[in-house]
Design an enzyme around this catalytic site. Structure first.
Site, mmCIF file in Angstrom:
data_model
loop_
_atom_site.group_PDB
_atom_site.id
_atom_site.type_symbol
_atom_site.label_atom_id
_atom_site.label_comp_id
_atom_site.label_asym_id
_atom_site.label_seq_id
_atom_site.Cartn_x
_atom_site.Cartn_y
_atom_site.Cartn_z
ATOM 1 N N GLU A 264 11.578 1.953 -58.672
ATOM 2 C CA GLU A 264 11.747 1.679 -60.097
ATOM 3 C C GLU A 264 13.009 2.364 -60.595
ATOM 4 O OE1 GLU A 264 7.007 1.598 -61.352
ATOM 5 O OE2 GLU A 264 8.266 3.261 -61.994
ATOM 6 N N TYR B 196 -2.231 9.032 -54.375
ATOM 7 C CA TYR B 196 -1.945 8.488 -55.707
ATOM 8 C C TYR B 196 -1.088 7.229 -55.600
ATOM 9 C CZ TYR B 196 0.174 7.990 -60.295
ATOM 10 O OH TYR B 196 0.630 7.478 -61.473
ATOM 11 N N LYS B 197 -0.137 7.233 -54.695
ATOM 12 C CA LYS B 197 0.733 6.076 -54.554
ATOM 13 C C LYS B 197 0.067 4.954 -53.770
ATOM 14 C CE LYS B 197 5.009 8.731 -55.153
ATOM 15 N NZ LYS B 197 5.642 8.051 -56.294
ATOM 16 N N ARG C 256 16.463 7.438 -64.278
ATOM 17 C CA ARG C 256 15.939 8.125 -63.104
ATOM 18 C C ARG C 256 15.353 7.067 -62.183
ATOM 19 N NH1 ARG C 256 10.032 8.945 -63.286
ATOM 20 N NH2 ARG C 256 10.247 10.578 -61.719
ATOM 21 N N HIS D 194 0.323 9.527 -68.936
ATOM 22 C CA HIS D 194 0.628 10.096 -67.628
ATOM 23 C C HIS D 194 -0.543 10.881 -67.036
ATOM 24 C CE1 HIS D 194 5.050 9.642 -68.686
ATOM 25 N NE2 HIS D 194 4.937 9.060 -67.498
ATOM 26 N N ASN E 137 12.091 6.125 -59.541
ATOM 27 C CA ASN E 137 10.746 6.456 -59.097
ATOM 28 C C ASN E 137 10.404 5.475 -57.982
ATOM 29 O OD1 ASN E 137 8.323 7.777 -58.967
ATOM 30 N ND2 ASN E 137 7.458 6.809 -60.793
ATOM 31 N N TYR F 262 8.049 15.703 -56.985
ATOM 32 C CA TYR F 262 8.382 15.347 -58.360
ATOM 33 C C TYR F 262 9.483 16.241 -58.896
ATOM 34 C CZ TYR F 262 3.735 13.156 -58.624
ATOM 35 O OH TYR F 262 2.631 12.402 -58.434
#
Lengths: 355, 202
Positions: A265, A316-317, A223, A193, A225, A37
């Site tokens: 994204e 998490y993904k 940005r 978040h 993602n 991150y």
């Protein structure tokens, strides 16, 4: 510029395909051979010609089919589009921003004619020719945010700014990476978040919020993602997770190249003039691994990133169970050669795969 | 004994406090079950509070345990009701008639505090101005993210959605607007493989 719009699906028979043009301009999200991150913000003031960064709101070959898919999602679940009562003005701001941007950036596809508050909007790809009165909701078939975001690729979170925080008070969310607008609406930046692991402890959200609170009119930011999605399914919603989750178990070494997609994204951030809200478009781009590895640099790099990603992030993904198979597949496209800096494909300078 | 120390969690999970008397023209206290203990301690901390206080109390499983003590507090009004949901219209009327200077105190289960906080917030009172104190059961009010139905008093993870029947796991992600935690299908990627339910915080 003329775009050939695909007639394709993002569900059931999954006829979604990327043309060579779409592959070449894919927003590959990794600028180096590893990922963690970061507050990876940059100004959103154009980009290389033909890239997805060039225009304020990128329109590509998937536009018409994505809008059909959105209409299907909304017909099944109208709660995917919600606007708390104080956010209507921000909806008009957003409608103006998108109509002005698209008509200026794609004059062959979109036209906006304005005489005072009497507006005439022409959206040629979707066959819409509509006269309405700006700021008069009764002249639109939906609220202003819903009206314009039914005609714009990507999800839209519209954030109210107060108490030195951002509040998710409106949105159109049908192509999300597994989060629920209906559940998160009304939350502040830290609350929505909250489920993201690690980033909070790293101070990511405090720094990101500081940056976002200070975004000014006319200086949008962006940005990238990313995550992984099995099948080119746009609507990976928690609402329907009990239906699509099982698709993750259909990967095999034989079908992984066509079934497993990298999901990127392009997140942009624009200050809205009347409401002082912030709009946060989240545009989803999908590419099959098979198409992605046709770019030698991307094949090498994606293998290294996925292989070395911390377990918490892969969990998490949502691809921790499939990671070994993905890494196995990608390893065929990593010959160990160094890769050039940055996200661009560098097809003319990077060596082909050594066998 | 009725106090429970919740482990640290994610940012959307509510953090409950300890009730303390605050200056105010009037006071609204809403409690269920062991939440009564927090009100009794609050009254002890400031004996001038109760004459300006309205108490809504729902004994749930505690029956008569706290009723006499609550009656002896001398509140301006004490309402003892069979359930929170039966009293929602009453609560809305109280909030509608409220004036500036009202202090709100919530105590008891997370479900009760969450729902009462939502009503107060809908009436225009910032959630940050409302005092809370958790007492008693750690059961949760859960929303099924799939069918949107609410299942209250959830004590195990996973649990069965009382509306659609899916097996859901209990997340700490919490919505003040829904006054519930999020429940998500536990066996979506492996249908039928539902882990043995475990009591929360056990």
């Amino acid at each position: 510029m003329t775009i050939q719009f695909n007639d394709e699906t993002f569900r059931d028979d999954y006829t979604f395909r990327n043309s060579q043009w779409a592959i070449d301009r894919f927003p590959f999200p990794f600028h180096e051979d590893s990922y963690m991150y970061s507050v990876n913000m940059e100004q959103h003031q154009g980009g290389p010609a033909g890239s997805v960064f060039e225009k304020r709101f990128d329109v590509d070959e998937h536009y018409v089919s994505e809008m059909k898919d959105r209409a299907l999602v909304l017909a099944e679940d109208p709660l995917r589009c919600q606007c708390l009562p104080h956010m209507t003005l921000a909806g008009w701001d957003l409608l103006e921003l998108i109509m002005v941007s698209k008509s200026e950036d794609y004059p062959d596809l979109f036209e906006l004619h304005r005489e005072g508050n009497n507006w005439h909007w022409i959206n040629k790809p979707l066959g819409i020719d509509h006269k309405f009165v700006f700021l008069d909701e009764t002249t639109l078939p939906y609220g202003p945010m819903e009206y314009i975001t039914r005609q714009s690729q990507g999800d839209f979170a519209v954030l109210d700014q107060r108490d030195d925080n951002l509040w998710m008070d409106a949105g159109m969310v049908t192509t999300q990476a597994d989060w629920s607008l209906d559940f998160d609406i009304g939350m502040n930046f830290f609350e929505w978040h909250a489920p993201v692991p690690k980033a909070n402890e790293m101070g990511i959200f405090v720094r990101a919020l500081k940056f976002l609170l200070n975004i000014q009119q006319g200086t949008p930011a962006r940005r990238l993602n990313w995550t992984m999605t099995v099948n080119p399914l746009l609507d990976t919603s928690p609402e329907n997770y009990h239906k699509w989750g099982v698709q993750k178990t259909t990967l095999t070494p034989e079908n992984i190249g066509t079934k497993q997609h990298l999901r990127v994204e392009l997140q942009t951030f624009f200050r809205l003039p009347r409401s002082n809200a912030l709009v946060f478009p989240i545009r989803c781009y999908l590419i099959s691994l098979q198409d992605l590895v046709t770019v030698p640099k991307w094949g090498r790099r994606l293998h290294r990133v996925i292989r070395d990603l911390p377990v918490e992030l892969a969990t998490y993904k949502g691809f921790i169970d499939n990671r070994p198979m993905i890494v196995d597949y990608l390893s065929q496209f990593d010959d160990g050669l160094p890769t050039s800096d940055g996200i661009w494909p560098d097809k003319n300078t990077e060596p082909p795969l050594q066998t | 004994m009725s106090k429970f120390e919740f482990p640290e969690s994610i940012n959307s999970r509510p953090v409950w406090g300890t009730l303390e008397p605050r200056p105010g023209k009037s006071h609204l206290m809403i409690a269920d079950a062991e939440g009564a203990e927090a009100l009794l301690e609050l009254a002890k901390a400031d004996d001038r509070l109760m004459s300006k206080s309205t108490i809504l109390y729902f004994p749930k499983g505690t029956g008569e345990t706290y009723l006499e003590d609550l009656e002896n507090l001398g509140a301006a009004q004490l309402y003892v009701g069979p359930s929170y949901s039966a009293a929602v219209a009453r609560l809305r009327r109280i909030l509608q008639d409220a004036h500036m200077g009202l202090q709100i105190y919530l105590s008891g289960t997370e479900s009760l505090m969450g729902q009462a906080m939502r009503e107060a917030a809908d009436a225009g009172i910032p959630h940050s101005a409302i005092q809370t104190e958790h007492r008693g059961s750690v059961a949760r009010r859960m929303q099924c993210v799939h069918c949107k139905g609410i299942t209250d008093d959830v004590m195990t993870d996973p649990f069965v959605c009382s509306h659609c029947g899916l097996n859901l796991f209990v997340r700490d992600h919490y919505s003040r607007r829904i006054a519930a935690y999020q429940g998500v299908c536990v066996d979506a990627e492996n249908p039928g493989n539902v882990p043995e339910p475990v009591e929360l915080y056990s």
